[in-house]
Write a protein that holds these residues in place. Structure first.
Motif, PDB file in Angstrom:
ATOM      1  N   ASN A 188       0.794  -1.232   0.000  1.00 13.62           N
ATOM      2  CA  ASN A 188       0.000   0.000   0.000  1.00 13.62           C
ATOM      3  C   ASN A 188       0.825   1.280   0.000  1.00 13.62           C
ATOM      4  O   ASN A 188       0.266   2.380  -0.044  1.00 13.62           O
ATOM      5  N   ALA A 189       2.143   1.182   0.065  1.00 17.92           N
ATOM      6  CA  ALA A 189       2.993   2.380   0.169  1.00 17.92           C
ATOM      7  C   ALA A 189       2.764   3.356  -0.978  1.00 17.92           C
ATOM      8  O   ALA A 189       2.747   4.579  -0.772  1.00 17.92           O
ATOM      9  N   ASP A 190       2.575   2.830  -2.174  1.00 15.18           N
ATOM     10  CA  ASP A 190       2.422   3.716  -3.333  1.00 15.18           C
ATOM     11  C   ASP A 190       1.125   4.520  -3.297  1.00 15.18           C
ATOM     12  O   ASP A 190       1.009   5.538  -3.988  1.00 15.18           O
ATOM     13  N   THR A 191       0.156   4.096  -2.497  1.00 12.88           N
ATOM     14  CA  THR A 191      -1.102   4.845  -2.426  1.00 12.88           C
ATOM     15  C   THR A 191      -0.912   6.187  -1.712  1.00 12.88           C
ATOM     16  O   THR A 191      -1.789   7.046  -1.775  1.00 12.88           O
ATOM     17  N   LEU A 192       0.234   6.365  -1.045  1.00 12.26           N
ATOM     18  CA  LEU A 192       0.509   7.616  -0.353  1.00 12.26           C
ATOM     19  C   LEU A 192       1.170   8.658  -1.250  1.00 12.26           C
ATOM     20  O   LEU A 192       1.415   9.781  -0.814  1.00 12.26           O
ATOM     21  N   ALA A 193       1.456   8.299  -2.501  1.00 12.35           N
ATOM     22  CA  ALA A 193       2.013   9.273  -3.441  1.00 12.35           C
ATOM     23  C   ALA A 193       1.051  10.449  -3.567  1.00 12.35           C
ATOM     24  O   ALA A 193      -0.155  10.271  -3.730  1.00 12.35           O
ATOM     25  N   GLY A 194       1.575  11.659  -3.449  1.00 12.50           N
ATOM     26  CA  GLY A 194       0.743  12.844  -3.524  1.00 12.50           C
ATOM     27  C   GLY A 194       0.101  13.245  -2.214  1.00 12.50           C
ATOM     28  O   GLY A 194      -0.626  14.242  -2.166  1.00 12.50           O
ATOM     29  N   SER A 195       0.367  12.503  -1.149  1.00 14.30           N
ATOM     30  CA  SER A 195      -0.244  12.811   0.145  1.00 14.30           C
ATOM     31  C   SER A 195       0.436  13.973   0.853  1.00 14.30           C
ATOM     32  O   SER A 195      -0.120  14.542   1.797  1.00 14.30           O
ATOM     33  N   GLY A 196       1.645  14.300   0.442  1.00 15.00           N
ATOM     34  CA  GLY A 196       2.395  15.355   1.111  1.00 15.00           C
ATOM     35  C   GLY A 196       3.295  14.868   2.217  1.00 15.00           C
ATOM     36  O   GLY A 196       4.023  15.660   2.821  1.00 15.00           O
ATOM     37  N   ALA A 197       3.267  13.573   2.520  1.00 16.44           N
ATOM     38  CA  ALA A 197       4.154  13.016   3.547  1.00 16.44           C
ATOM     39  C   ALA A 197       5.606  13.229   3.151  1.00 16.44           C
ATOM     40  O   ALA A 197       5.951  13.201   1.968  1.00 16.44           O
ATOM     41  N   CYS A 198       6.461  13.433   4.143  1.00 15.36           N
ATOM     42  CA  CYS A 198       7.895  13.615   3.855  1.00 15.36           C
ATOM     43  C   CYS A 198       8.640  12.299   3.841  1.00 15.36           C
ATOM     44  O   CYS A 198       9.842  12.261   3.553  1.00 15.36           O
ATOM     45  N   GLY A 199       7.956  11.197   4.157  1.00 20.08           N
ATOM     46  CA  GLY A 199       8.583   9.886   4.138  1.00 20.08           C
ATOM     47  C   GLY A 199       7.691   8.853   4.808  1.00 20.08           C
ATOM     48  O   GLY A 199       6.561   9.151   5.207  1.00 20.08           O
ATOM     49  N   LEU A 200       8.207   7.641   4.930  1.00 19.74           N
ATOM     50  CA  LEU A 200       7.462   6.518   5.493  1.00 19.74           C
ATOM     51  C   LEU A 200       8.132   6.009   6.759  1.00 19.74           C
ATOM     52  O   LEU A 200       9.354   6.106   6.915  1.00 19.74           O
ATOM     53  N   ALA A 201       7.338   5.429   7.640  1.00 20.44           N
ATOM     54  CA  ALA A 201       7.846   4.836   8.873  1.00 20.44           C
ATOM     55  C   ALA A 201       7.130   3.520   9.117  1.00 20.44           C
ATOM     56  O   ALA A 201       5.987   3.336   8.694  1.00 20.44           O
ATOM     57  N   GLY A 202       7.807   2.600   9.793  1.00 22.55           N
ATOM     58  CA  GLY A 202       7.180   1.322  10.067  1.00 22.55           C
ATOM     59  C   GLY A 202       7.975   0.492  11.050  1.00 22.55           C
ATOM     60  O   GLY A 202       9.125   0.812  11.381  1.00 22.55           O
ATOM     61  N   VAL A 203       7.348  -0.575  11.506  1.00 22.74           N
ATOM     62  CA  VAL A 203       7.970  -1.504  12.451  1.00 22.74           C
ATOM     63  C   VAL A 203       8.142  -2.854  11.751  1.00 22.74           C
ATOM     64  O   VAL A 203       9.167  -3.120  11.152  1.00 22.74           O
ATOM     65  N   ALA A 204       7.113  -3.680  11.790  1.00 20.18           N
ATOM     66  CA  ALA A 204       7.211  -5.031  11.246  1.00 20.18           C
ATOM     67  C   ALA A 204       7.477  -5.039   9.746  1.00 20.18           C
ATOM     68  O   ALA A 204       8.250  -5.868   9.242  1.00 20.18           O
ATOM     69  N   SER A 205       6.839  -4.122   9.005  1.00 19.34           N
ATOM     70  CA  SER A 205       7.035  -4.119   7.552  1.00 19.34           C
ATOM     71  C   SER A 205       8.477  -3.808   7.177  1.00 19.34           C
ATOM     72  O   SER A 205       9.013  -4.347   6.210  1.00 19.34           O
ATOM     73  N   MET A 206       9.130  -2.933   7.948  1.00 18.30           N
ATOM     74  CA  MET A 206      10.522  -2.601   7.676  1.00 18.30           C
ATOM     75  C   MET A 206      11.433  -3.778   8.016  1.00 18.30           C
ATOM     76  O   MET A 206      12.389  -4.073   7.303  1.00 18.30           O
ATOM     77  N   GLN A 207      11.099  -4.449   9.129  1.00 16.49           N
ATOM     78  CA  GLN A 207      11.894  -5.616   9.495  1.00 16.49           C
ATOM     79  C   GLN A 207      11.790  -6.706   8.441  1.00 16.49           C
ATOM     80  O   GLN A 207      12.789  -7.314   8.045  1.00 16.49           O
ATOM     81  N   THR A 208      10.572  -6.936   7.942  1.00 15.78           N
ATOM     82  CA  THR A 208      10.375  -7.966   6.925  1.00 15.78           C
ATOM     83  C   THR A 208      11.101  -7.629   5.637  1.00 15.78           C
ATOM     84  O   THR A 208      11.735  -8.487   5.024  1.00 15.78           O
ATOM     85  N   ALA A 209      11.040  -6.371   5.238  1.00 13.42           N
ATOM     86  CA  ALA A 209      11.630  -5.964   3.964  1.00 13.42           C
ATOM     87  C   ALA A 209      13.152  -5.822   4.007  1.00 13.42           C
ATOM     88  O   ALA A 209      13.847  -6.243   3.078  1.00 13.42           O
ATOM     89  N   PHE A 210      13.656  -5.227   5.079  1.00 20.10           N
ATOM     90  CA  PHE A 210      15.085  -4.900   5.139  1.00 20.10           C
ATOM     91  C   PHE A 210      15.895  -5.780   6.086  1.00 20.10           C
ATOM     92  O   PHE A 210      17.114  -5.676   6.112  1.00 20.10           O
ATOM     93  N   GLY A 211      15.217  -6.622   6.857  1.00 19.21           N
ATOM     94  CA  GLY A 211      15.904  -7.386   7.889  1.00 19.21           C
ATOM     95  C   GLY A 211      16.656  -8.601   7.390  1.00 19.21           C
ATOM     96  O   GLY A 211      16.391  -9.730   7.821  1.00 19.21           O
ATOM     97  N   ARG A 212      17.588  -8.370   6.527  1.00 17.89           N
ATOM     98  CA  ARG A 212      18.381  -9.472   5.983  1.00 17.89           C
ATOM     99  C   ARG A 212      19.870  -9.243   6.292  1.00 17.89           C
ATOM    100  O   ARG A 212      20.746  -9.696   5.581  1.00 17.89           O
ATOM    101  N   GLY A 213      20.129  -8.497   7.387  1.00 14.73           N
ATOM    102  CA  GLY A 213      21.499  -8.184   7.740  1.00 14.73           C
ATOM    103  C   GLY A 213      22.271  -9.410   8.203  1.00 14.73           C
ATOM    104  O   GLY A 213      21.711 -10.467   8.502  1.00 14.73           O
ATOM    105  N   ILE A 214      23.565  -9.271   8.312  1.00 15.44           N
ATOM    106  CA  ILE A 214      24.442 -10.350   8.741  1.00 15.44           C
ATOM    107  C   ILE A 214      24.527 -10.329  10.261  1.00 15.44           C
ATOM    108  O   ILE A 214      24.708  -9.308  10.886  1.00 15.44           O
ATOM    109  N   ARG A 215      24.416 -11.481  10.882  1.00 12.01           N
ATOM    110  CA  ARG A 215      24.535 -11.556  12.334  1.00 12.01           C
ATOM    111  C   ARG A 215      25.979 -11.298  12.726  1.00 12.01           C
ATOM    112  O   ARG A 215      26.892 -11.963  12.233  1.00 12.01           O
ATOM    113  N   ILE A 216      26.188 -10.337  13.633  1.00 12.22           N
ATOM    114  CA  ILE A 216      27.553 -10.035  14.066  1.00 12.22           C
ATOM    115  C   ILE A 216      27.625  -9.996  15.579  1.00 12.22           C
ATOM    116  O   ILE A 216      26.604  -9.945  16.260  1.00 12.22           O
TER     117      ILE A 216
END
Length: 216
Positions: A188-216
């Motif tokens: 649904n992120a693209d539905t916010l185009a034109g809303s005037g928001a300066c960016g996006l924020a999230g918890v679980a969705s960000m972890q699912t999408a970007f959480g592929r880091g290396i365990r250190i």
């Protein structure tokens, strides 16, 4: 850097929103995407931090965890290496101690924003907002984080979703830039185009999408 399909969608939507409101040129320190941590929902936030692109930010919320200092230091090391910003939830002393880029305030502590920005003019001081009325008074913030835009989990599960139209109307009347939070996903992120928001924020969705880091 190779991103997953969901990460590419979220990052593209976030940076598109930032460009559309022309905020990047006026405040290059403002990230386009915020990953909010949560001890229960994101128990290993450093894995997601390691997968974020430059220009994003981690908002570390310890909620009184006894290992807050060590986790914050670990996140600061990762984010500094990757060109990612680090904001600390509420705890300005911890932010100072680890050399963070700012603080994120819960709604109950928004009155601290003005003093924090005076003491730390280079910090980003964002704040959680859950109503249009509160947003209208949040003039001392670097940016507000308005939620929930869509039906969300976590602390916002009991709140009614604003929807895109109401969110956009709130942004137009806001005295500061506004991030969209709450139920945001690659679907649904693209539905916010034109809303005037300066960016996006999230918890679980960000972890699912970007959480592929290396365990250190």
């Amino acid at each position: 850097m190779i991103l997953s399909a969901d990460a590419e969608t979220l990052w593209g939507a976030a940076t598109g929103l930032a460009r559309a409101v022309a905020e990047v040129s006026r405040d290059p320190g403002r990230p386009a995407l915020l990953f909010f941590t949560d001890p229960a929902r994101t128990p290993e936030p450093w894995l997601t931090a390691a997968g974020l692109p430059p220009g994003a930010a981690v908002v570390y919320r310890s909620f009184g965890s006894p290992d807050a200092r060590s986790v914050a230091e670990r996140l600061r090391g990762l984010t500094a290496e990757r060109g990612v910003r680090l904001l600390i939830g509420l705890d300005a002393d911890l932010a100072e101690a680890v050399g963070a880029d700012g603080v994120h305030l819960p709604e109950r502590a928004l009155d601290q924003a003005g003093e924090l920005r005076r003491r730390h003019p280079r910090w980003q001081v964002t704040g959680a907002v859950h109503s249009v009325a509160t947003l209208a008074t949040a003039r001392s913030l670097s940016a507000a984080v308005l939620s929930p835009v869509f039906a969300a989990g976590g602390a916002s599960a009991h709140r009614s979703a604003l929807g895109v139209a109401a969110f956009a109307a709130a942004v137009r009347a806001a005295p500061v830039p506004v991030y969209a939070l709450g139920g945001i996903s690659a679907a649904n992120a693209d539905t916010l185009a034109g809303s005037g928001a300066c960016g996006l924020a999230g918890v679980a969705s960000m972890q699912t999408a970007f959480g592929r880091g290396i365990r250190i």
